[in-house]
Design an enzyme around this catalytic site. Structure first.
Site, PDB file in Angstrom:
ATOM      1  N   HIS A   5       0.809  -1.231   0.000  1.00  0.00           N
ATOM      2  CA  HIS A   5       0.000   0.000   0.000  1.00  0.00           C
ATOM      3  C   HIS A   5       0.831   1.266   0.000  1.00  0.00           C
ATOM      4  O   HIS A   5       0.294   2.370   0.073  1.00  0.00           O
ATOM      5  CB  HIS A   5      -0.912   0.025   1.244  1.00  0.00           C
ATOM      6  CG  HIS A   5      -1.545  -1.299   1.507  1.00  0.00           C
ATOM      7  ND1 HIS A   5      -1.033  -2.207   2.408  1.00  0.00           N
ATOM      8  CD2 HIS A   5      -2.621  -1.876   0.943  1.00  0.00           C
ATOM      9  CE1 HIS A   5      -1.777  -3.299   2.398  1.00  0.00           C
ATOM     10  NE2 HIS A   5      -2.739  -3.134   1.523  1.00  0.00           N
ATOM     11  N   ARG A  25      -6.845  16.359   1.557  1.00  0.00           N
ATOM     12  CA  ARG A  25      -6.428  17.186   2.691  1.00  0.00           C
ATOM     13  C   ARG A  25      -4.939  16.994   2.970  1.00  0.00           C
ATOM     14  O   ARG A  25      -4.248  17.935   3.363  1.00  0.00           O
ATOM     15  CB  ARG A  25      -7.261  16.902   3.932  1.00  0.00           C
ATOM     16  CG  ARG A  25      -6.927  17.887   5.032  1.00  0.00           C
ATOM     17  CD  ARG A  25      -8.021  18.106   6.051  1.00  0.00           C
ATOM     18  NE  ARG A  25      -9.244  18.565   5.451  1.00  0.00           N
ATOM     19  CZ  ARG A  25     -10.433  18.031   5.702  1.00  0.00           C
ATOM     20  NH1 ARG A  25     -10.535  17.024   6.522  1.00  0.00           N
ATOM     21  NH2 ARG A  25     -11.496  18.525   5.148  1.00  0.00           N
ATOM     22  N   ARG A  44      -2.977   3.956  -4.716  1.00  0.00           N
ATOM     23  CA  ARG A  44      -4.430   4.137  -4.554  1.00  0.00           C
ATOM     24  C   ARG A  44      -4.819   5.600  -4.320  1.00  0.00           C
ATOM     25  O   ARG A  44      -5.862   5.878  -3.727  1.00  0.00           O
ATOM     26  CB  ARG A  44      -4.978   3.316  -3.389  1.00  0.00           C
ATOM     27  CG  ARG A  44      -4.934   1.830  -3.622  1.00  0.00           C
ATOM     28  CD  ARG A  44      -5.352   1.066  -2.382  1.00  0.00           C
ATOM     29  NE  ARG A  44      -5.236  -0.346  -2.633  1.00  0.00           N
ATOM     30  CZ  ARG A  44      -6.275  -1.191  -2.691  1.00  0.00           C
ATOM     31  NH1 ARG A  44      -7.487  -0.759  -2.459  1.00  0.00           N
ATOM     32  NH2 ARG A  44      -6.086  -2.450  -2.940  1.00  0.00           N
ATOM     33  N   ARG A  88      -3.137  11.786  14.214  1.00  0.00           N
ATOM     34  CA  ARG A  88      -4.315  11.872  13.341  1.00  0.00           C
ATOM     35  C   ARG A  88      -4.932  13.261  13.482  1.00  0.00           C
ATOM     36  O   ARG A  88      -5.112  13.751  14.603  1.00  0.00           O
ATOM     37  CB  ARG A  88      -5.330  10.780  13.723  1.00  0.00           C
ATOM     38  CG  ARG A  88      -6.672  10.983  13.108  1.00  0.00           C
ATOM     39  CD  ARG A  88      -7.597   9.794  13.228  1.00  0.00           C
ATOM     40  NE  ARG A  88      -8.980  10.203  13.333  1.00  0.00           N
ATOM     41  CZ  ARG A  88      -9.705  10.730  12.349  1.00  0.00           C
ATOM     42  NH1 ARG A  88      -9.164  10.931  11.157  1.00  0.00           N
ATOM     43  NH2 ARG A  88     -10.957  11.089  12.543  1.00  0.00           N
ATOM     44  N   VAL A  89      -5.220  13.883  12.347  1.00  0.00           N
ATOM     45  CA  VAL A  89      -5.892  15.185  12.330  1.00  0.00           C
ATOM     46  C   VAL A  89      -7.191  15.005  11.540  1.00  0.00           C
ATOM     47  O   VAL A  89      -7.150  14.876  10.318  1.00  0.00           O
ATOM     48  CB  VAL A  89      -5.001  16.303  11.732  1.00  0.00           C
ATOM     49  CG1 VAL A  89      -3.999  16.816  12.747  1.00  0.00           C
ATOM     50  CG2 VAL A  89      -4.255  15.839  10.486  1.00  0.00           C
ATOM     51  N   GLY A  90      -8.300  14.932  12.246  1.00  0.00           N
ATOM     52  CA  GLY A  90      -9.539  14.582  11.563  1.00  0.00           C
ATOM     53  C   GLY A  90     -10.728  15.400  12.006  1.00  0.00           C
ATOM     54  O   GLY A  90     -10.586  16.418  12.679  1.00  0.00           O
ATOM     55  N   SER A  91     -11.887  14.912  11.590  1.00  0.00           N
ATOM     56  CA  SER A  91     -13.124  15.551  12.039  1.00  0.00           C
ATOM     57  C   SER A  91     -13.872  14.551  12.916  1.00  0.00           C
ATOM     58  O   SER A  91     -13.627  13.348  12.867  1.00  0.00           O
ATOM     59  CB  SER A  91     -13.981  15.950  10.843  1.00  0.00           C
ATOM     60  OG  SER A  91     -14.367  14.801  10.136  1.00  0.00           O
ATOM     61  N   GLU A 179     -15.824   9.409  15.905  1.00  0.00           N
ATOM     62  CA  GLU A 179     -15.128   9.357  14.610  1.00  0.00           C
ATOM     63  C   GLU A 179     -14.906   7.890  14.291  1.00  0.00           C
ATOM     64  O   GLU A 179     -15.603   7.048  14.873  1.00  0.00           O
ATOM     65  CB  GLU A 179     -13.837  10.210  14.636  1.00  0.00           C
ATOM     66  CG  GLU A 179     -12.919   9.976  15.797  1.00  0.00           C
ATOM     67  CD  GLU A 179     -11.976   8.836  15.625  1.00  0.00           C
ATOM     68  OE1 GLU A 179     -12.314   7.724  16.099  1.00  0.00           O
ATOM     69  OE2 GLU A 179     -10.878   9.018  15.067  1.00  0.00           O
ATOM     70  N   MET A 180     -13.990   7.555  13.384  1.00  0.00           N
ATOM     71  CA  MET A 180     -13.958   6.165  12.913  1.00  0.00           C
ATOM     72  C   MET A 180     -12.563   5.539  12.829  1.00  0.00           C
ATOM     73  O   MET A 180     -12.409   4.491  12.200  1.00  0.00           O
ATOM     74  CB  MET A 180     -14.661   6.082  11.539  1.00  0.00           C
ATOM     75  CG  MET A 180     -16.071   6.645  11.577  1.00  0.00           C
ATOM     76  SD  MET A 180     -17.011   6.423  10.059  1.00  0.00           S
ATOM     77  CE  MET A 180     -17.392   4.688  10.172  1.00  0.00           C
ATOM     78  N   GLU A 181     -11.553   6.148  13.430  1.00  0.00           N
ATOM     79  CA  GLU A 181     -10.183   5.649  13.210  1.00  0.00           C
ATOM     80  C   GLU A 181      -9.313   5.459  14.453  1.00  0.00           C
ATOM     81  O   GLU A 181      -8.424   4.605  14.467  1.00  0.00           O
ATOM     82  CB  GLU A 181      -9.422   6.614  12.255  1.00  0.00           C
ATOM     83  CG  GLU A 181      -9.889   6.609  10.824  1.00  0.00           C
ATOM     84  CD  GLU A 181     -11.121   7.483  10.590  1.00  0.00           C
ATOM     85  OE1 GLU A 181     -11.410   8.331  11.460  1.00  0.00           O
ATOM     86  OE2 GLU A 181     -11.793   7.299   9.567  1.00  0.00           O
ATOM     87  N   ASP A 204     -19.646  18.362  13.162  1.00  0.00           N
ATOM     88  CA  ASP A 204     -21.100  18.227  13.262  1.00  0.00           C
ATOM     89  C   ASP A 204     -21.447  17.822  14.685  1.00  0.00           C
ATOM     90  O   ASP A 204     -20.563  17.450  15.450  1.00  0.00           O
ATOM     91  CB  ASP A 204     -21.629  17.197  12.240  1.00  0.00           C
ATOM     92  CG  ASP A 204     -20.968  15.846  12.365  1.00  0.00           C
ATOM     93  OD1 ASP A 204     -19.831  15.689  11.880  1.00  0.00           O
ATOM     94  OD2 ASP A 204     -21.559  14.951  12.993  1.00  0.00           O
ATOM     95  N   ARG A 217     -15.298  23.437   6.482  1.00  0.00           N
ATOM     96  CA  ARG A 217     -14.536  22.327   7.051  1.00  0.00           C
ATOM     97  C   ARG A 217     -13.050  22.535   6.801  1.00  0.00           C
ATOM     98  O   ARG A 217     -12.227  22.340   7.665  1.00  0.00           O
ATOM     99  CB  ARG A 217     -14.961  21.007   6.407  1.00  0.00           C
ATOM    100  CG  ARG A 217     -16.272  20.502   6.924  1.00  0.00           C
ATOM    101  CD  ARG A 217     -16.577  19.169   6.312  1.00  0.00           C
ATOM    102  NE  ARG A 217     -17.768  18.610   6.913  1.00  0.00           N
ATOM    103  CZ  ARG A 217     -17.879  17.363   7.353  1.00  0.00           C
ATOM    104  NH1 ARG A 217     -16.878  16.537   7.244  1.00  0.00           N
ATOM    105  NH2 ARG A 217     -18.980  16.941   7.898  1.00  0.00           N
TER     106      ARG A 217
HETATM  107  N1  HPA Z   1     -19.809   9.910  12.836  1.00  0.00           N
HETATM  108  C1  HPA Z   1     -18.667   9.279  12.555  1.00  0.00           C
HETATM  109  N2  HPA Z   1     -17.588   9.917  12.157  1.00  0.00           N
HETATM  110  C2  HPA Z   1     -17.647  11.250  12.029  1.00  0.00           C
HETATM  111  C3  HPA Z   1     -18.801  11.950  12.309  1.00  0.00           C
HETATM  112  C4  HPA Z   1     -19.936  11.242  12.745  1.00  0.00           C
HETATM  113  O1  HPA Z   1     -20.995  11.824  13.007  1.00  0.00           O
HETATM  114  N3  HPA Z   1     -18.546  13.265  12.069  1.00  0.00           N
HETATM  115  C5  HPA Z   1     -17.274  13.345  11.654  1.00  0.00           C
HETATM  116  N4  HPA Z   1     -16.722  12.125  11.630  1.00  0.00           N
END
Ligand code: HPA
Length: 238
Positions: A5, A25, A44, A88-91, A179-181, A204, A217
């Site tokens: 990868h 990003r 990828r 990690r720099v995320g939302s 978040e998811m990570e 959000d 964002r």
């Molecule tokens: N759920 C999961 N991951 C996210 C969300 C969320 O509402 N907002 C930003 N990342």
């Protein structure tokens, strides 16, 4: 040297790698903040760059979305590219009513609904936590930047469109945001004996239903990037 990868050369990454989820990003961070950024991976379209910030070598590479993706990329950076620190720099989505849009969360721990840790065969629950030296350094940088931030637990979920669980239940246990990570990142760092930290911007709110418009964002992430980059510089001096 390459992995399935990552086509970067063995010494292509700096000791600290910033990981946004989105490859575009990663490109934006490299172009906006790094000096002499070179593209070191594009397998990828997962763009990785190495350049410097205030004279310190720093890399940035996308993680993709979700724990399987960051699990792969962080494992390879820690084990095959001798990276010491991943930030990690995320939302994230707010679960706590105390958080406003654009607030930052420095994730001290990452709860999860995923089975990622099962692979380690520990027979119990390993708490995925941030590295304290990264966290302490980032808290200092966030204070100096005058950021509005919280430190605490987050939830790393395998599902964005959750059909069964009430995510807000986690808030009753003090969990700040979803978040998811991060849980996979923290578990990989523990297994590798390396360091990891997540900094998230609240994009959000699951409590109020508000969300940042897509164009905002991008701009609201600037403060988070500067805190992460400052952390990278200070870690290199330690
Ligand atoms: N759920 C999961 N991951 C996210 C969300 C969320 O509402 N907002 C930003 N990342």
């Amino acid at each position: 040297m390459s992995t399935p990868h990552n086509s970067a050369a063995e010494s292509a990454f700096a000791k600290t790698v910033l990981m946004p989820g989105d490859p575009l990003r990663a490109q934006f961070i490299a172009r906006t903040f790094l000096t002499d950024a070179q593209l070191v991976n594009n397998v990828r379209g997962v763009q990785g760059y190495t350049g410097s910030y205030k004279g310190t070598p720093v890399s940035v590479m996308a993680s993709g979305m979700g724990m399987p993706a960051i699990g792969i990329y962080s494992h390879e950076l820690f084990h095959f590219y001798d990276v010491d620190n991943i930030i990690r720099v995320g939302s994230a989505g707010a679960i706590s009513p105390k958080l406003k849009l654009r607030d930052l969360v420095l994730a001290q721990g990452a709860c999860t609904d995923s089975n990622y840790a099962h692979q380690f065969g520990l027979g119990g629950t390993l708490a995925p936590i941030a590295d304290f030296s990264l966290l302490e350094t980032a808290v200092g940088a966030a204070r100096s930047a005058g950021a509005s931030f919280a430190v605490g637990n987050i939830l790393s979920s395998d599902v964005f469109y959750n059909q069964a669980a009430d995510t807000l239940n986690w808030g009753r246990y003090g969990v700040l945001a979803i978040e998811m990570e991060s849980a996979a990142l923290y578990l990989n760092a523990a297994q590798a004996g390396k360091r990891a930290l997540t900094i998230c911007t609240i994009s959000d709110s699951l409590v109020s239903g508000e969300a940042l418009p897509p164009e905002e964002r991008e701009t609201s992430f600037t403060q988070m990037m500067e805190i992460a980059l400052e952390t990278a510089v200070q870690m290199a001096a330690k």
